[in-house]
Design an enzyme around this catalytic site. Structure first.
Site, PDB file in Angstrom:
ATOM      1  N   GLU A 315       1.262  -1.377  -0.051  1.00  0.00           N
ATOM      2  CA  GLU A 315      -0.073  -0.053   0.074  1.00  0.00           C
ATOM      3  C   GLU A 315       1.268   1.302   0.432  1.00  0.00           C
ATOM      4  O   GLU A 315       0.705   2.156   0.883  1.00  0.00           O
ATOM      5  CB  GLU A 315      -0.745   0.225   1.501  1.00  0.00           C
ATOM      6  CG  GLU A 315      -1.059  -1.279   1.729  1.00  0.00           C
ATOM      7  CD  GLU A 315      -2.835  -1.410   2.811  1.00  0.00           C
ATOM      8  OE1 GLU A 315      -1.933  -0.328   4.220  1.00  0.00           O
ATOM      9  OE2 GLU A 315      -3.945  -2.010   2.877  1.00  0.00           O
ATOM     10  N   CYS A 411     -10.607   0.890   8.432  1.00  0.00           N
ATOM     11  CA  CYS A 411      -9.802   2.343   8.771  1.00  0.00           C
ATOM     12  C   CYS A 411     -10.145   3.186   7.421  1.00  0.00           C
ATOM     13  O   CYS A 411     -10.401   4.399   7.979  1.00  0.00           O
ATOM     14  CB  CYS A 411      -8.690   2.105   8.043  1.00  0.00           C
ATOM     15  SG  CYS A 411      -7.900   1.195   6.460  1.00  0.00           S
TER      16      CYS A 411
END
Lengths: 634, 634
Positions: A315, A411
């Site tokens: 990521e 998240c």
């Protein structure tokens, strides 16, 4: 001069476009996310967040911890981000019921705090002996940071100290561990740094500032710290061996860093803390590092949508100009963090480019992260999807053509919610007697320095912004970098104030009427030729909005479309199906070929009108092709 | 009618372009690769291949196995492929020294064979009890297959039976294990199927045919076979859990497969065996499956260069039309295997499309796999490289801008060597009284049916191919699918024979002179609009050669180039630096922009002449940008 600071979140009462989004967050997102935390939301993955706190409290009381801990190592942070979002929402809309719910949750959190101040359900329910042994992956400091942010937000909005006191006690514990007792370490996932600075300003407790500085200063001094930590313990969460310092921005001291590297969310959270600390302490060397990292990120490693972190592998940031549309990661949270960072840079130095990036990230990637009905979310924000390939191809499994519901790793949704609900603090700011308008946001704003404004605008679909000055003073209004021209009138007379770093500064008196008119002509944007994946292409933008082409508006196929550079782009009416979004008609060419994979026969090409919609609205009308960039016929 | 069969490799004596390549393989590639096998090549990774056989022999004699086994589980196959390449090279060039070296190596291999016929150094030096327990990853059948191919080749060329007898004894062992003793199983990595068919034709041993059919028929019948095998044993090579049947083409019976899936080399080796078995036994159902798989692969999942297997994840096929240039895998070995498959399809049914693909794969991906000096090799064949991104970006680490030397996993170099050295068997074929010319290859050909030809041509840089008929008969000459027109003359008079599935059939007499003239006009190629990564782009081809643009010929930068569709493509002279390759000048446009990542200011565009070179020659002049596809200005 005092540095320019974010607006107190209570001082903005929104209307218009932002108001509608804040209302959506209040009515839909916050209630839904609370149901998820309680495991009452249908179709959502198991969360167990509140249960974790209840079970941790039982464990502390030496009772049976029931069904124990469940979830990611950072599961607690979902509760923290939800409280923070709820707090900001309470600043926008009073809601006794919601406040009561938050109070109850805070009591559960308080009950899960150990006598020594430690607070983390993962290492309280079980594995108490593993506390602080895995800073690389354990996310204890990360969770503490989010809970501290929640505590500050809830105190700021409601004046209630309960969670703030819990977190100050928690900071005492952390301070004791890392400073008093001198244990080396700093978080694998930065977040607590920026939170400690908030906590410092909220509480005045100097230990918060000292601890933030400690974590920032120690980071990367021993480039092998995490590797050695890994070698000391016999357990791991995900098998990160700590070898790749760039992944968590610990390969060298932060003051020596120049390239935005590694996990994008970690990066922007760290840089936000660094920028804030630099501002708080006047640390020029640290600020210079922030400027280098800002330039690396926004001038060489950012999508046109304000997305950052282009690769799914970690990521993470890739190298300069590696910005593929179809394999993009561009996590929603990373763009939320980019806004944090931009806002802190703006606090240090008022420059239009910071606000330009903030706006680009907000109106494109952040808003795209949420379905228009507030019920589904994107983690990953590709700039191109092709059903049949995206989400299926081994290299594109992460690029989904539709927003899924709640994730196990949750998240992004609450991150988007807390940002939208606190939009005012990014849109407005102040320093001394000056009131800053960084982003155009309909609503009423009261600055702590006494200035009061009412802003009315249909932005981002109208480019006329009216400010009625209720209480005068000095104003600084950003002129968006994307606007090729603009007109600013005071009480009907055009002003000729010069731009200073993207801002117009002027004095205003009670009752003055200002009208700012920006250039909302839709335009083509050209990518740098250094971006290999975009050569020969162009995108369409209008104001802060990046547009995209979806199959549903274009006969099912956008792969065969090219933009005709000679054609006008015309503004179409508002489309009811997309929550008031305005569509554009773009002169285009459609390529029609045979069924051969490669052919020396030139395909047919026919002129057509392609329809573009704002990028943030894509994927709201079923699965279909989507592209931001199209080949350009010059 | 007897089916058309490959030429006996001894019956072609090459000249021209192929002759030069065969000479390079003899002079450089084969000696270098032998040095590698002996661990005498400077700079190459440790191989230990020959030592493994020596140590296995010691282990069989109950002596200390010295430094044991080293390398990949399929390390033995490097020796096999080298022997096969050496055998074919001996068919082209007699070389007593080389033959002696091969004989010595064969003795070492024979000494490593167990009394029961088992032959594999990995499970002889140690882990004897693990024999045949991990068909999924153990590569025992794969290694046996390559050694059987080597045995057939060496026997075919030299008449020496030593290795052939070793491998027939090995097949006896395998037959006993899988058929007589009835143990379920088939290879995780296909290869032995196609080898058993060769061995059957070479030896006449019916057990080879039966075993090939057994492995093909059993494959995928129990879709969970490999998963169950994994559960039965407590060891693994790479951690493949056997869950993904598509990865090794065992998710369903082969006759029911329609999509080319999984590891590309495994796929094409399997399909080659299937196609050969279908031809050998007249199995129409099996052939139909091959046709479906062929269509899937070549009509929806193949690069213009004949590269297949577009994703690095599993070195595998992706979904239809997912053919990115910059993250391509397109392993050299996969294109070698594609040629095997194409050649078998051509044996079953003479159709130009099979030969067209064979030629595309050979002149582009296979040749690109080897540096012009024969000393360095590509595994991975991207269609675009950008130094600074390619080989560095997390998603592009496998796409190197330069050929490395010898790899630890050394499958590609000897695969390229054995293909080049046996080019004649793919270029020519025969059935009954007909002699087939599938690819244009300078040299002398003697068919077993008595036809004898001398072919003279500067192909692929000249498009005139002259055949002098030494001994007449019936000829079938392929007319390349890429040639928009052609002219065929016999003794100066133009013929008007009709094309039948891409071939011209005609009778010829001793002394006839045929001249075939193809259309060598350089042309633009357009990708299907269904390939998302190529929309708006075009490539330049001439004859069978795909061209590319390299920085070294184009002012250092090819990202800023677009092809001008209105311009001519002109043939430039031969370039000494690229081994006689002919360059092309392409009318183009260069885009020059400022330093902004995205800008609404239209960039400058200036006409220019871009220079293109054959794709197979790229990366021979230092690290630089390379692109096959450029944006097309229409």
């Amino acid at each position: 001069m005092k540095r320019q600071r974010q607006l107190n979140v209570k001082n903005y009462r929104s209307g218009g476009f932002i108001g509608k989004y804040q209302r959506l967050v209040k009515d839909t997102v916050i209630p839904y996310q609370y149901d998820v935390l309680c495991d009452k939301a249908e179709g959502a993955e198991k969360s167990h967040v509140i249960r974790n706190f209840e079970n941790a409290a039982k464990a502390l009381r030496k009772e049976d911890a029931g069904d124990g801990f469940y979830g990611m190592v950072f599961q607690d942070s979902d509760a923290a981000k939800w409280i923070e979002a709820a707090a900001y929402s309470l600043a926008c809309f009073s809601d006794g019921e919601l406040e009561k719910t938050v109070d109850t949750l805070i009591e559960k959190i308080a009950a899960a705090q150990d006598d020594d101040g430690y607070l983390n359900t993962r290492f309280t329910v079980t594995d108490r002996d593993k506390r602080w042994t895995n800073l690389l992956e354990g996310h204890e400091l990360y969770c503490a940071g989010h809970m501290a942010e929640a505590a500050c937000a809830y105190y700021e909005v409601t004046g209630k100290r309960r969670l703030l006191d819990v977190m100050l006690k928690n900071v005492e514990h952390i301070y004791r561990h890392f400073i008093t007792e001198g244990r080396e370490g700093y978080p694998g996932h930065p977040e607590i740094e920026l939170a400690l600075l908030k906590l410092y300003r909220t509480s005045g407790d100097e230990r918060c500032l000292e601890l933030a500085r400690h974590f920032i200063d120690r980071r990367g001094v021993d480039a092998e710290f995490f590797k050695k930590e890994r070698e000391r313990r016999n357990w791991t969460v995900w098998g990160n061996n700590g070898e790749d310092g760039d992944y968590q921005q610990s390969g060298r001291p932060v003051r020596e860093q120049s390239d935005a590297t590694g996990h994008a969310v970690r990066a922007v959270y760290l840089y936000t803390g660094m920028a804030d600390l630099a501002g708080e302490t006047g640390d020029v060397e640290l600020h210079d590092a922030c400027v280098r990292l800002w330039d690396s990120m926004t001038k060489r490693r950012m999508y046109i949508t304000g997305g950052i972190g282009s690769t799914v592998r970690g990521e993470a940031f890739s190298v300069d100009y590696d910005l593929p549309s179809d394999t993009a990661y561009a996590e929603s949270c990373a763009s939320v963090g980019l806004i944090f960072f931009a806002s802190r840079m703006l606090e240090y130095e008022v420059k239009g480019e910071y606000a330009d990036v903030m706006e680009r990230a907000f109106y494109n990637t952040v808003l795209a992260g949420m379905q228009l009905d507030g019920k589904r979310f994107f983690y990953v924000n590709p700039l191109e999807v092709d059903p049949g390939i995206s989400g299926i191809s081994p290299d594109k499994r992460h690029d989904l053509p539709q927003r899924p519901g709640w994730y196990a790793c949750a998240c992004c949704p609450p991150n988007i919610a807390r940002l939208i609900s606190s939009f005012g603090r990014y849109a407005y700011g102040e320093s001394g007697d000056t009131a800053y308008c960084h982003m155009y946001a309909d609503g009423e704003v009261t600055f702590d320095n006494g200035v009061r404004l009412i802003c009315r605008t249909g932005y981002p679909y109208s480019f006329e912004i009216k400010y009625t000055v209720v209480k005068g003073g000095r104003l600084a209004i950003r002129i968006a970098g994307w606007s090729e021209s603009c007109r600013l009138e005071k009480n009907g007379a055009e002003l000729s104030e010069k731009l200073s770093d993207g801002y117009v500064y002027l004095g205003v008196n009670d009752g003055d009427e200002l009208v700012l008119t920006l250039d909302g002509t839709p335009k083509l944007y050209y990518p740098s030729v250094k971006i290999p994946s975009l050569t020969g292409m162009a995108a369409v933008c209008r104001g802060p909005l990046v547009y995209c082409f979806e199959g549903v508006d274009n006969g099912g196929d956008v792969r065969s479309l090219s933009i005709d550079a000679d054609g006008d782009i015309t503004v179409q009416g508002e489309d009811g199906s997309l929550g008031g979004a305005v569509k554009l008609a773009v002169k285009a060419i459609r390529t029609e070929d045979g069924d051969e994979l490669y052919s020396s026969r030139a395909p047919q090409r026919n002129g057509c009108a392609a329809v573009a919609v704002p990028y943030y609205t894509w994927g709201n009308r079923g699965e279909n092709q989507m592209r931001v960039w199209l080949p350009l016929k010059i």
